[in-house]
Design a protein around this motif. Structure first.
Motif, PDB file in Angstrom:
ATOM      1  N   LEU A   1       3.339  20.322  12.473  1.00  0.00           N
ATOM      2  CA  LEU A   1       1.987  20.556  11.957  1.00  0.00           C
ATOM      3  C   LEU A   1       1.006  20.701  13.117  1.00  0.00           C
ATOM      4  N   GLN A   2       1.116  19.829  14.093  1.00  0.00           N
ATOM      5  CA  GLN A   2       0.216  19.901  15.240  1.00  0.00           C
ATOM      6  C   GLN A   2       0.432  21.175  16.050  1.00  0.00           C
ATOM      7  N   ALA A   3       1.629  21.732  15.925  1.00  0.00           N
ATOM      8  CA  ALA A   3       1.920  23.006  16.598  1.00  0.00           C
ATOM      9  C   ALA A   3       1.416  24.204  15.804  1.00  0.00           C
ATOM     10  N   GLY A   4       0.884  23.944  14.581  1.00  0.00           N
ATOM     11  CA  GLY A   4       0.293  25.021  13.805  1.00  0.00           C
ATOM     12  C   GLY A   4       1.020  25.387  12.541  1.00  0.00           C
ATOM     13  N   ASP A   5       2.104  24.670  12.196  1.00  0.00           N
ATOM     14  CA  ASP A   5       2.897  24.993  11.002  1.00  0.00           C
ATOM     15  C   ASP A   5       2.271  24.324   9.777  1.00  0.00           C
ATOM     16  N   SER A   6       1.480  25.067   9.029  1.00  0.00           N
ATOM     17  CA  SER A   6       0.762  24.502   7.873  1.00  0.00           C
ATOM     18  C   SER A   6       1.694  24.137   6.723  1.00  0.00           C
ATOM     19  N   THR A   7       2.951  24.675   6.734  1.00  0.00           N
ATOM     20  CA  THR A   7       3.864  24.378   5.628  1.00  0.00           C
ATOM     21  C   THR A   7       4.289  22.910   5.627  1.00  0.00           C
ATOM     22  N   GLN A   8       4.059  22.213   6.713  1.00  0.00           N
ATOM     23  CA  GLN A   8       4.449  20.796   6.779  1.00  0.00           C
ATOM     24  C   GLN A   8       3.436  19.876   6.098  1.00  0.00           C
ATOM     25  N   LEU A   9       2.263  20.399   5.802  1.00  0.00           N
ATOM     26  CA  LEU A   9       1.175  19.554   5.302  1.00  0.00           C
ATOM     27  C   LEU A   9       1.514  18.909   3.969  1.00  0.00           C
ATOM     28  N   ASP A  10       2.065  19.682   3.037  1.00  0.00           N
ATOM     29  CA  ASP A  10       2.364  19.128   1.712  1.00  0.00           C
ATOM     30  C   ASP A  10       3.384  18.002   1.796  1.00  0.00           C
ATOM     31  N   GLN A  11       4.414  18.186   2.654  1.00  0.00           N
ATOM     32  CA  GLN A  11       5.426  17.138   2.806  1.00  0.00           C
ATOM     33  C   GLN A  11       4.791  15.841   3.320  1.00  0.00           C
ATOM     34  N   LEU A  12       3.904  15.943   4.285  1.00  0.00           N
ATOM     35  CA  LEU A  12       3.289  14.750   4.860  1.00  0.00           C
ATOM     36  C   LEU A  12       2.337  14.076   3.873  1.00  0.00           C
ATOM     37  N   LEU A  13       1.568  14.850   3.143  1.00  0.00           N
ATOM     38  CA  LEU A  13       0.597  14.280   2.206  1.00  0.00           C
ATOM     39  C   LEU A  13       1.259  13.693   0.966  1.00  0.00           C
ATOM     40  N   ALA A  14       2.549  13.937   0.804  1.00  0.00           N
ATOM     41  CA  ALA A  14       3.256  13.412  -0.368  1.00  0.00           C
ATOM     42  C   ALA A  14       3.576  11.927  -0.237  1.00  0.00           C
ATOM     43  N   THR A  15       3.469  11.374   0.968  1.00  0.00           N
ATOM     44  CA  THR A  15       3.750   9.953   1.162  1.00  0.00           C
ATOM     45  C   THR A  15       2.545   9.289   1.825  1.00  0.00           C
ATOM     46  N   ASN A  16       2.430   7.992   1.631  1.00  0.00           N
ATOM     47  CA  ASN A  16       1.296   7.279   2.209  1.00  0.00           C
ATOM     48  C   ASN A  16       1.388   7.190   3.723  1.00  0.00           C
ATOM     49  N   SER A  17       2.594   6.976   4.250  1.00  0.00           N
ATOM     50  CA  SER A  17       2.738   6.930   5.704  1.00  0.00           C
ATOM     51  C   SER A  17       2.486   8.298   6.311  1.00  0.00           C
TER      52      SER A  17
ATOM     53  N   GLY B   1      -5.922  16.634   1.027  1.00  0.00           N
ATOM     54  CA  GLY B   1      -5.909  15.180   0.929  1.00  0.00           C
ATOM     55  C   GLY B   1      -6.933  14.657  -0.051  1.00  0.00           C
ATOM     56  N   SER B   2      -8.114  15.265  -0.086  1.00  0.00           N
ATOM     57  CA  SER B   2      -9.176  14.818  -0.987  1.00  0.00           C
ATOM     58  C   SER B   2      -8.884  15.166  -2.434  1.00  0.00           C
ATOM     59  N   ALA B   3      -7.995  16.130  -2.657  1.00  0.00           N
ATOM     60  CA  ALA B   3      -7.664  16.542  -4.026  1.00  0.00           C
ATOM     61  C   ALA B   3      -6.525  15.734  -4.623  1.00  0.00           C
ATOM     62  N   ILE B   4      -5.907  14.854  -3.846  1.00  0.00           N
ATOM     63  CA  ILE B   4      -4.798  14.047  -4.356  1.00  0.00           C
ATOM     64  C   ILE B   4      -5.320  13.094  -5.436  1.00  0.00           C
ATOM     65  N   THR B   5      -4.596  12.997  -6.531  1.00  0.00           N
ATOM     66  CA  THR B   5      -5.008  12.092  -7.620  1.00  0.00           C
ATOM     67  C   THR B   5      -4.802  10.644  -7.231  1.00  0.00           C
ATOM     68  N   GLU B   6      -3.701  10.365  -6.537  1.00  0.00           N
ATOM     69  CA  GLU B   6      -3.371   8.985  -6.154  1.00  0.00           C
ATOM     70  C   GLU B   6      -4.412   8.487  -5.150  1.00  0.00           C
ATOM     71  N   PRO B   7      -5.133   7.388  -5.489  1.00  0.00           N
ATOM     72  CA  PRO B   7      -6.296   6.995  -4.682  1.00  0.00           C
ATOM     73  C   PRO B   7      -5.972   6.497  -3.284  1.00  0.00           C
ATOM     74  N   LEU B   8      -4.816   5.856  -3.073  1.00  0.00           N
ATOM     75  CA  LEU B   8      -4.537   5.321  -1.754  1.00  0.00           C
ATOM     76  C   LEU B   8      -4.517   6.419  -0.692  1.00  0.00           C
TER      77      LEU B   8
ATOM     78  N   LEU C   1       0.816  -1.215   0.000  1.00  0.00           N
ATOM     79  CA  LEU C   1       0.000   0.000   0.000  1.00  0.00           C
ATOM     80  C   LEU C   1       0.851   1.267   0.000  1.00  0.00           C
ATOM     81  N   GLY C   2       2.067   1.148  -0.523  1.00  0.00           N
ATOM     82  CA  GLY C   2       2.934   2.312  -0.639  1.00  0.00           C
ATOM     83  C   GLY C   2       3.577   2.747   0.659  1.00  0.00           C
ATOM     84  N   LEU C   3       3.503   1.926   1.684  1.00  0.00           N
ATOM     85  CA  LEU C   3       4.108   2.281   2.971  1.00  0.00           C
ATOM     86  C   LEU C   3       5.571   1.851   2.986  1.00  0.00           C
ATOM     87  N   PRO C   4       6.446   2.634   3.577  1.00  0.00           N
ATOM     88  CA  PRO C   4       7.874   2.289   3.572  1.00  0.00           C
ATOM     89  C   PRO C   4       8.156   1.119   4.523  1.00  0.00           C
ATOM     90  N   ASP C   5       8.876   0.111   4.010  1.00  0.00           N
ATOM     91  CA  ASP C   5       9.161  -1.085   4.808  1.00  0.00           C
ATOM     92  C   ASP C   5       7.894  -1.540   5.548  1.00  0.00           C
TER      93      ASP C   5
END
Length: 957
Positions: free
Chosen positions: A742-758, A784-791, A664-668
């Motif tokens: 991200l949990q501390a409020g830094d929205s710039t981290q969102l794209d990096q996290l959504l780029a991987t399945n984990s 997240g809902s706008a990502i083309t990759e379905p997983l 499912l695209g998860l690392p190891d």
């Protein structure tokens, strides 16, 4: 001996449990909704009962029948007599005898008075015993009553004895003695001696020998026309091979055809037409339906399919039968009649060569048929191994009548007031420790046993129903009503959806569902094929505060996939589930039994969403009730992981075990990655609302509370992984840091996290934990809902208002309408990249883990492509069947076998990589006769996306 336990001591009712039990006498649940079967079983010679009989055969030249008991004792009697005489006891000949399977008389018995018997010697605690299976010939005296002359014994042939020894003895129309032998091993691992395809020994075969022309060094000779007499190193006695445990066989007296009933392994029971030199596949395959060890070297002849293969939904241990040519049932003349030892069901079969012309169920019973014979009168005799009697088939006087099975819930006799769900006297409500997730529905449960009958506990094993299993009385009913709040959390809006019923007829469990009407006054029996409904539900957590919830009324066959013999059919009514305190008693009955040593300590269940029990117990309780119906030993789950709570965790193949159905695209990726939920495939499947969602049956919505319980358990384990790559360690460290920011409020981290399945899974879990601000939560869902990759997309889209979600096809779209749509190949290429490229190549782009699709447009038109996508296993090249290898190290490998030698095989694994694996390291091989491409591939795609994908595939010429 069995001890009867009246389980109402555990049931929750409105009055004290100590009160006197009221009998249930109102039941009107009898038979099935279908017309009654054409035949019933009828006891023969009721005054005679034998101890574990296995075989019966007429004594030639007399009016007597000979019955063989499992211990080797044989008795004779004249039909109509109330007394049986001792014919012989093989234990007096061989004190080491463990059991005897069969006997047969020589075709010229009147001249030589020969009888041939089967002796299996005690294994003395070992897995097998060389030359422990013996065929021994005796003479029969001519006194009255006749007896076995033990002093005349002559050993004919012997071979290794073990777990599966066969078998049967029959003389063929050619005068040769035929012997059916098993693989001589325990059930698991399958065919551990690797004998199924090996014709250099006498196991897993039908043997054919000439006992009338012995050679100097043995009591038989090998017929010169046997198929393998000239094959180097082969045993010339072998007539056919590749059988697992051929229990009973018989010849058709009209044409000489030999039929065998072969007891299967995990999923199938087979009837074969045995041909000279035939190879019947074990242990390469189980009946041609499920590959077992396809990596093993095959025998010298091609594998032949069975005439009939019964799934374990309807059979569990097949007993080969007899060809019927009697007069009492002329409509069955010429048919092959056989049954199942465990289920007590009987069938008839007619064939022309390998073509089945008729196959039908004849009768259901509580018998355990271990053998059949044709009596002096030409009629069929049935040997009941469990009850010790002889039986026959008789016409069912109710055959052809309309079934009186209740079509409405109010007609079942379960409720005195259906509207109020007030049970009839003797129908007892009960509660369980760990209910399964059912898409927000809540359940009420009732148990009803006829009169004052109760559950029994087996003191002895009966077939595969092992000692300690619970057994239910004939007529037992377990009922469950599912209700749904049409406004989440508001019981005042609750409406009943369906009442499910389990009914035990004394032989088999039936699964039925009643659909409640809109007025909530009664419920109608759901058709055999099931049904669906949609409800509008107010839900503050849903986008727009409202959702359309689809409800599946499962078909009877779908229900039977979970309610199986291997999990005791009635999973909720068990000691694990009923062992709980009640408001009326101090402690509970099961605790008292355990403290007295009357019952063993049982694994404890706990409410996954409650506060009692450890986190591990609550999480494992959740997996047990939601997943273990399939994911347990011998239950046909597609992965070798065991999620039933009784399994030791270290042996469950869950923790830090590599997944075999894709990462499912998860690392190891691991099934459960200790200490790291974001690398855990099991958690990802629970979290997604798209393809791959689990559980596969029983629910469709994501259970957020259950998801978090399992997540917390995984996180609590601590990271025990020792084989992570440096890239994975680096990636997961960066994602953890990004999630903290991200949990501390830094929205710039969102794209990096959504780029991987984990990373995407980590974001989802943060949303469920309410650790993101309202603004960040909205951003995460939107992105997240706008990502083309379905997983990744399918983790988030469920949070959108329904009007903003992609209008996906779902399970019930019309293929013709899709084919009529115009697609765009350019957009379709994008869909291909998101959906297909992980397994397929096209024009040099993609992964070589499936067929190359570069020219798929020349092979199939759009309609054929769509059919292949919708039913990927309908037509599949054997080279693309998925193979799972279990290794001695405890690891599993999954992929496609691309090459094999005697010492190693080459496996193409996910990512298109290849691995060479020594066959000596393989303990078990399972090849599923299904495509790796998942079913429902288009269900989470829109109609236009699907049309675009078809257009792109069609352009690949």
């Amino acid at each position: 001996m069995i001890r009867s336990i009246f389980l109402h001591l555990w049931l929750v009712s409105t009055c004290a449990l100590a009160q006197e039990r009221v009998p249930w006498t109102a039941s009107r649940i009898h038979g099935t909704p279908e017309p009654p079967p054409p035949y019933v079983v009828e006891r023969l010679y009721p005054e005679l009962t034998f101890k574990k009989p296995l075989d019966v055969t007429p004594l030639p030249g007399s009016d007597r029948l000979i019955v063989l008991e499992e211990t080797g004792r044989m008795l004779s009697f004249v039909p109509g007599s109330n007394k049986a005489d001792l014919f012989g006891d093989l234990a007096e000949f061989d004190r080491e005898i463990a059991r005897s399977f069969a006997l047969t008389f020589h075709p010229r018995f009147k001249e030589n008075r020969f009888v041939f018997t089967w002796i299996v010697q005690d294994l003395k605690g070992e897995d097998f015993r060389e030359n422990g299976s013996h065929i021994v010939r005796f003479r029969v005296t001519d006194e009255s009553p006749p007896k076995l002359d033990l002093s005349s014994a002559k050993e004919v042939i012997s071979w290794r004895a073990g777990g599966h020894n066969g078998g049967n003895l029959r003389f063929g129309p050619d005068g040769m003695l035929y012997i059916s032998t098993g693989d001589g091993t325990k059930p698991d691992p399958p065919d551990s001696s690797v004998t199924g395809q090996d014709i250099s020994d006498l196991l897993s075969s039908v043997l054919r020998i000439d006992v009338d022309h012995p050679e100097a060094d043995r009591a038989y000779s090998i017929p010169k026309d046997n198929p393998f007499v000239d094959v180097p190193k082969a045993r010339g006695e072998v007539w056919a091979y590749g059988l697992r445990n051929p229990w009973r066989m018989s010849f058709n007296p009209k044409n000489g055809e030999l039929f065998v009933g072969d007891v299967g392994w995990e999923l199938w029971e087979m009837i074969y037409r045995i041909q000279r030199g035939g190879n019947y596949g074990w242990s390469i395959t189980e009946g041609g339906k499920q590959d077992v060890r396809p990596d093993r070297v095959r025998g010298p002849s091609p594998i032949l399919p069975p005439l009939v293969a019964h799934s374990h939904e309807e059979a569990a241990s097949i007993t080969g039968g007899e060809f019927y040519h009697g007069d009492k049932l002329p409509e069955l003349k010429g048919a092959y009649l056989y049954g199942d030892w465990q289920m007590g069901t009987f069938w008839s079969l007619r064939t022309e060569g390998d073509k089945v012309t008729e196959h039908r169920e004849l009768a259901r019973s509580s018998l355990m048929p271990a053998g059949f014979s044709i009596g002096h009168d030409g009629e069929l005799n049935i040997v009941d191994h469990s009850g010790g009697g002889l039986w026959r088939l008789a016409r069912n006087p109710r055959s052809g009548q309309n079934s009186n099975f209740p079509r409405k819930l109010s007609q079942t006799g379960l409720f005195s007031d259906t509207l109020k769900q007030s049970p009839e006297p003797g129908v007892l409500p009960y509660e369980i420790n760990a209910p399964r997730w059912a898409d927000h529905a809540v359940a009420q449960r009732w148990a009803a046993f006829p009169d004052q009958s109760g559950v029994t506990v087996a003191e002895e094993s009966k077939g595969v129903v092992l000692r300690g299993r619970w057994g239910f009385p004939a007529g037992a009913v377990l009922a469950k009503t599912y209700s749904l709040d049409l406004e989440r959390g508001n019981p005042a809006t609750r409406r009943r959806i369906e009442t499910q019923i389990l009914h035990f007829d004394g032989s088999l469990w039936g699964t039925y569902s009643y659909r409640w009407n809109a007025e909530q006054t009664d419920a109608e029996l759901v058709p055999k094929q099931g049904d669906e409904a949609t409800f509008t539900v107010k839900d503050k957590a849903a986008p727009g505060g409202q959702m359309q919830q689809r409800w599946r009324f499962y078909s009877r066959s779908e229900c039977a996939r979970c309610h199986t013999l291997m999990n005791s059919f009635a999973q909720s009514f068990s000691a694990l589930q009923l062992d709980r305190t009640t408001p009326h008693e101090q402690g509970d009955q099961l605790d008292v039994f355990t403290s007295l040593g009357l019952t063993p300590t049982e694994p404890r269940f706990a409410d996954p969403h409650g506060s009692e029990g450890s986190l591990e117990v609550r999480a494992r309780s959740y997996l047990h009730v939601n997943c273990s119906v399939c994911h347990r030993y011998n239950s046909g789950g597609g992965v070798p992981s065991y999620m039933n709570i009784e399994a030791l965790l270290k042996e469950s193949k869950l923790i830090d075990t590599k997944p075999v159905q894709g990462d499912l695209g998860l690392p190891d990726a691991r099934v459960i990655a200790s200490g790291d939920p974001a690398r855990s495939v099991l958690l990802y499947r629970m979290a997604t609302a798209g393809r791959g969602h689990m559980p596969y049956l029983g629910s469709h919505l994501v259970d957020d509370r259950g998801l978090l319980v399992v997540r917390d358990w995984i996180a609590s384990m601590g990271n025990k992984a020792r084989d992570l790559t440096a890239a994975t360690i680096s990636q997961r460290k960066a994602e953890d840091q990004a999630l903290t920011q991200l949990q501390a409020g830094d929205s710039t981290q969102l794209d990096q996290l959504l780029a991987t399945n984990s990373g995407a899974l980590s974001v989802l879990l943060a949303i469920l934990d309410d650790k993101l601000s309202a603004d960040l939560r909205a951003q995460a869902i939107a992105k997240g809902s706008a990502i083309t990759e379905p997983l990744r997309r399918d983790l988030f889209e469920r949070f959108l208002p329904e009007s903003q979600r992609r209008k996906v096809l779902g399970p019930d779209f019309k293929p013709a309408a899709l084919l009529a749509m115009k697609g765009d190949a350019t957009r379709g290429k994008t869909s291909f990249s998101g959906v297909c490229i992980a397994c397929h190549r096209a024009n040099g782009v993609g992964i070589d883990f499936g067929p190359d699709l570069s020219h798929i447009g020349t092979k199939w038109n759009r309609a054929a492509m769509l059919e292949q996508i919708l039913t990927p296993s309908k037509l599949i090249d054997p080279q693309w069947q998925l193979t799972t290898l279990e290794l001695k190290t405890g690891d599993s490998k999954v992929g496609f076998i691309t090459a094999r030698t005697d010492t190693e095989l080459t496996l193409t694994v996910a990512g298109g990589l290849t691995e060479k694996i020594a066959t000596a390291q393989i303990t078990k091989t399972t090849t599923a006769p299904v495509s790796m491409m998942p079913e429902g591939l288009l269900q989470t795609m829109t109609a236009q996306e699907s049309a675009d994908l078809l257009e792109y595939l069609d352009s690949l010429k």
